[in-house]
Design an enzyme around this catalytic site. Structure first.
Site, PDB file in Angstrom:
ATOM      1  N   LYS A 202      14.520  10.721   1.391  1.00 27.22           N
ATOM      2  CA  LYS A 202      14.057  10.193   2.673  1.00 27.22           C
ATOM      3  C   LYS A 202      15.154  10.440   3.691  1.00 27.22           C
ATOM      4  CE  LYS A 202      12.450   5.975   4.976  1.00 27.22           C
ATOM      5  NZ  LYS A 202      12.634   4.501   5.048  1.00 27.22           N
ATOM      6  N   HIS A 221      15.053  -5.956   2.989  1.00 26.27           N
ATOM      7  CA  HIS A 221      14.214  -5.616   1.824  1.00 26.27           C
ATOM      8  C   HIS A 221      15.113  -5.242   0.654  1.00 26.27           C
ATOM      9  CE1 HIS A 221      15.377  -1.686   3.341  1.00 26.27           C
ATOM     10  NE2 HIS A 221      14.978  -1.141   2.202  1.00 26.27           N
ATOM     11  N   ASP A 223      14.997  -2.301  -2.539  1.00 26.27           N
ATOM     12  CA  ASP A 223      14.314  -1.028  -2.807  1.00 26.27           C
ATOM     13  C   ASP A 223      13.457  -1.145  -4.061  1.00 26.27           C
ATOM     14  OD1 ASP A 223      15.604   0.022  -0.626  1.00 26.27           O
ATOM     15  OD2 ASP A 223      17.110   1.128  -1.789  1.00 26.27           O
ATOM     16  N   HIS A 277      19.020  -5.714   1.757  1.00 25.50           N
ATOM     17  CA  HIS A 277      19.760  -5.024   2.814  1.00 25.50           C
ATOM     18  C   HIS A 277      18.852  -4.742   4.009  1.00 25.50           C
ATOM     19  CE1 HIS A 277      17.929  -1.969   0.238  1.00 25.50           C
ATOM     20  NE2 HIS A 277      17.989  -1.123   1.244  1.00 25.50           N
TER      21      HIS A 277
END
Length: 335
Positions: A202, A221, A223, A277
């Site tokens: 990404k 959030h 991962d 994070h």
């Protein structure tokens, strides 16, 4: 186009010195209010070439238990290659808008792949200050080159070279994660899908933002991956939640930032923690990052490793197919 790109909104916003209402975070999330300003501990930095294996394994295990994130140096990926990866990504985002739109994620696609803006549902209708490009870089059978930019011309060559190197780093990390739990080196990689693990690149592009005090590039959030291996650029922005404080990650040139993802937390039965994070943005400069998400195959079932479960340590998580886990997470449904 799925929605107006943030890069275009940013160009307009810089002339008015304001941002659209949907980008203004609630007070409890605004960086100016919530970033911790006191003395903060530094995210651990680990020398991946440390010949003292016991020390390296212990350092990674401790960082994964206490932080869920660490930086690695001497990881074996040439500095020159990291520079090329950053350059071809930056060059893509500097292309004219219509050229980028050629790679747009199809509106009906169930895959993440493609150029896009919105990623997750937001119950309050808020938006994140970021555009992105997603595409798989490994295994070869999963690669869809229609999402790989043809311009700049060296984009494919650089990403293929990077994929080779990042897999070597990942294998070392998986082995050390396993050993840190008292298991044989091969266990954690196999628990994530072995040679079928998918590597999803990404590129995050966070344009300059006139009100960095009010907006976020990516909201808080963890991962959903097993591991995330991230290359940042020199513009700071990554923040980690540690002891209920949002603290800034220090930029170390050419280091890789390693996030423990949800799947490793599940497999370790909670011994390792997926890191919470978020990303802030900069007033004057574009921030960019290149995370590679290591994900189990869609049909692969991940659950707590049987070696880590007994009557004193019952399973803390349900075993489920990775595709079902992803669906629940992205749609904010209970797991």
């Amino acid at each position: 186009m799925e929605c107006e790109r943030v890069q275009a909104i940013a160009s307009l916003s810089l002339t008015t010195n304001s941002i659209p209402l949907e980008f203004i975070r609630p007070e409890k999330e605004q960086p100016a209010i919530t970033t911790f300003c006191g003395p903060v501990p530094e995210i651990p930095t680990i020398d991946l070439s440390d010949p003292d294996e016991e020390n390296r394994v212990r350092s990674i295990a401790n960082a994964s238990k206490e932080w869920g994130i660490f930086q690695v140096v001497n990881h074996g990926i040439p500095d020159e290659l990291i520079g090329k990866l950053q350059k071809v990504g930056k060059d893509f985002f500097e292309l004219p808008q219509e050229e980028k739109e050629v790679y747009a994620k199809p509106p009906d696609s169930k895959s993440m792949e493609g150029y896009g803006t919105k990623l997750q549902k937001d119950s309050e209708g808020k938006k994140a200050w970021v555009d992105h490009l997603f595409h798989r870089i490994w295994p070869p059978s999963s690669i869809n080159y229609k999402f790989w930019p043809e311009n700049p011309p060296s984009y494919r060559e650089v990403n293929e070279e990077y994929a080779k190197h990042v897999r070597a780093v990942a294998d070392k990390l998986f082995s050390d994660f396993s050993k840190g739990l008292g298991l044989e080196g091969h266990v954690m990689k196999e628990a994530m899908g072995g040679e079928e693990i998918s590597y999803l690149m990404k590129i995050n592009y966070y344009p300059p933002c006139p009100r960095p005090d009010l907006a976020l590039g990516v909201v808080a959030h963890t991962d959903l991956s097993a591991i995330t291996i991230l290359v940042p650029n020199e513009v700071p922005g990554l923040q980690v939640l540690k002891d209920d404080h949002w603290i800034n990650a220090k930029y170390i040139p050419n280091a890789l930032i390693i996030h423990v993802g949800d799947q490793i937390e599940i497999a370790s039965n909670g011994k390792y923690k997926a890191v919470m994070h978020r990303t802030t943005v900069d007033k004057d400069k574009a921030r960019m990052s290149w995370p590679v998400f290591l994900e189990p195959p869609e049909e692969f079932v991940v659950g707590p490793l049987p070696q880590l479960v007994d009557q004193h340590n019952p399973p803390k998580y349900k075993a489920k197919k990775f595709k079902d886990y992803s669906y629940c997470k992205l749609n904010k449904l209970p797991q």
